[in-house]
Design an enzyme around this catalytic site. Structure first.
Site, PDB file in Angstrom:
ATOM      1  N   LYS A   1      -2.206  -1.445  -3.675  1.00 13.08           N
ATOM      2  CA  LYS A   1      -3.012  -0.307  -3.675  1.00 13.08           C
ATOM      3  C   LYS A   1      -2.353   0.933  -3.797  1.00 13.08           C
ATOM      4  O   LYS A   1      -1.089   1.040  -2.711  1.00 13.08           O
ATOM      5  CB  LYS A   1      -3.889  -0.394  -2.262  1.00 13.08           C
ATOM      6  CG  LYS A   1      -4.971   1.101  -2.181  1.00 13.08           C
ATOM      7  CD  LYS A   1      -5.637   0.986  -0.580  1.00 13.08           C
ATOM      8  CE  LYS A   1      -6.501   2.050  -0.765  1.00 13.08           C
ATOM      9  NZ  LYS A   1      -7.092   2.105   0.545  1.00 13.08           N
TER      10      LYS A   1
ATOM     11  N   LYS B   1       0.934  -1.241   0.065  1.00 14.36           N
ATOM     12  CA  LYS B   1      -0.165  -0.079  -0.079  1.00 14.36           C
ATOM     13  C   LYS B   1       0.769   1.158   0.148  1.00 14.36           C
ATOM     14  O   LYS B   1       1.650   1.369   0.775  1.00 14.36           O
ATOM     15  CB  LYS B   1      -0.930   0.055   1.157  1.00 14.36           C
ATOM     16  CG  LYS B   1      -2.122   1.168   1.318  1.00 14.36           C
ATOM     17  CD  LYS B   1      -2.897   1.043   2.551  1.00 14.36           C
ATOM     18  CE  LYS B   1      -3.701   2.186   2.621  1.00 14.36           C
ATOM     19  NZ  LYS B   1      -4.464   2.212   3.672  1.00 14.36           N
TER      20      LYS B   1
END
Length: 326
Positions: free
Chosen positions: A252, A199
């Protein structure tokens, strides 16, 4: 030139679908749902056209709307009625996500994933317990190891409420191992973990922070989310999560990091997820509103590119619209 080789032979209408390399289906998609304990009515999210926060009493109805499009899975985010420095409402048995999960799993056939993080629940908006004087000193940040125990409590509370899968997103070192231990310790050995394994500290998260009321009150998250410049680091991060027992590996954001999706796909035989985040959604909507892009076409093409890069699962705010097309 040797004209015996003509790739166009396989682009005709009849043969084109037969040789298509990548297929996108509604069952590949996970739809985010924002449940808000502070409201009694649906509240549109201005920066994410077509999406809204829903009260707990509307959570089942919202999920049923999603299921009607063919999407089978949702991921729940909560906006609590109150916040404190530790984010204690995140693991409360009567918390917003816990109550919504119970209702959704009791009344629908949806596969329910729950986001496991503290940023929506802390009064400072960071993803864990702060170091002393963190607000005044930009070199300070979240206390990693003290946060792990809390994340375990959050995940266990979601499992007790009936969550089918938990998804830790805080990017704390050791979070997958701590959550696996907490789940197993309460007998939830069959609840899988979808880790936000890579992420990035991305500028594409802006609209989400409006949706989930989770923006940091000060500073940023550079000390625990990844530097967008780094690819090799992602391999290390993902490898650690695999060692700790992650069942699904998420990247992400999605579109600016398709190279990372591909690297994770090639390095691991786990299912790979990618989060087509709020900024990716909002920018296509903004361009479509100007008449510059065909929204339906670019949404589909964007998700197809994520699938082609190697994602098995795609979390996306386009889930319902694209599922209708599929």
């Amino acid at each position: 030139m040797d004209m015996s080789r003509r790739p166009r032979r396989l682009r005709g209408d009849g043969v084109r679908p037969l040789v298509r390399e990548t297929d996108l289906s509604a069952s590949d998609l996970i739809a985010p749902v924002f449940v808000d304990a502070t409201t009694d009515e649906r509240v549109p999210i201005e920066t994410m056209p077509g999406h809204e926060r829903v009260p707990v009493d509307e959570a089942v109805a919202r999920v049923e709307e999603i299921l009607e499009t063919g999407v089978e899975a949702v991921i729940l985010f909560g906006v609590p009625e109150s916040k404190d420095p530790e984010g204690s409402r995140a693991w409360a048995d009567d918390g917003v996500v816990q109550e919504a999960t119970r209702r959704i799993t009791d009344e629908t056939d949806a596969y329910v994933v729950t986001d496991v993080c503290l940023c929506e629940y802390t009064d400072h908006g960071h993803c864990g317990v702060l170091e002393p004087d963190a607000e005044a000193d930009p070199r300070l940040t979240v206390r990693n190891d003290e946060t792990l125990e809390l994340l375990g409590e959050v995940a266990a509370s979601h499992a007790r409420a009936g969550a089918d899968m938990v998804a830790p997103s805080g990017m704390m070192d050791g979070m997958v191992g701590a959550i696996r231990e907490a789940l197993d310790g309460e007998g939830y050995t069959e609840v899988p973990i979808m880790s936000y394994a890579a992420k990035y500290e991305s500028a594409f998260y802006g609209p989400f922070r409006d949706a989930a009321d989770g923006a940091p009150a000060f500073g940023d998250r550079r000390h625990y989310q990844m530097d967008p410049a780094n690819a090799r680091e992602a391999r290390r991060e993902v490898g650690l999560d695999v060692e700790q027992g992650a069942d699904v590996l998420m990247v992400k954001p999605a579109l600016p990091y398709l190279d990372i999706v591909r690297q994770v796909r090639e390095a691991h035989d786990h299912p790979v997820a990618a989060y087509n985040v709020s900024g990716e959604y909002a920018m296509l909507h903004a361009a479509a509103e100007k008449g510059w892009l065909d929204l339906e076409a670019v949404a589909y093409e964007s998700l197809l590119s994520i699938k082609r890069a190697g994602a098995d699962l795609i979390l996306t705010y386009f889930a319902e619209d694209v599922a209708d097309r599929l």
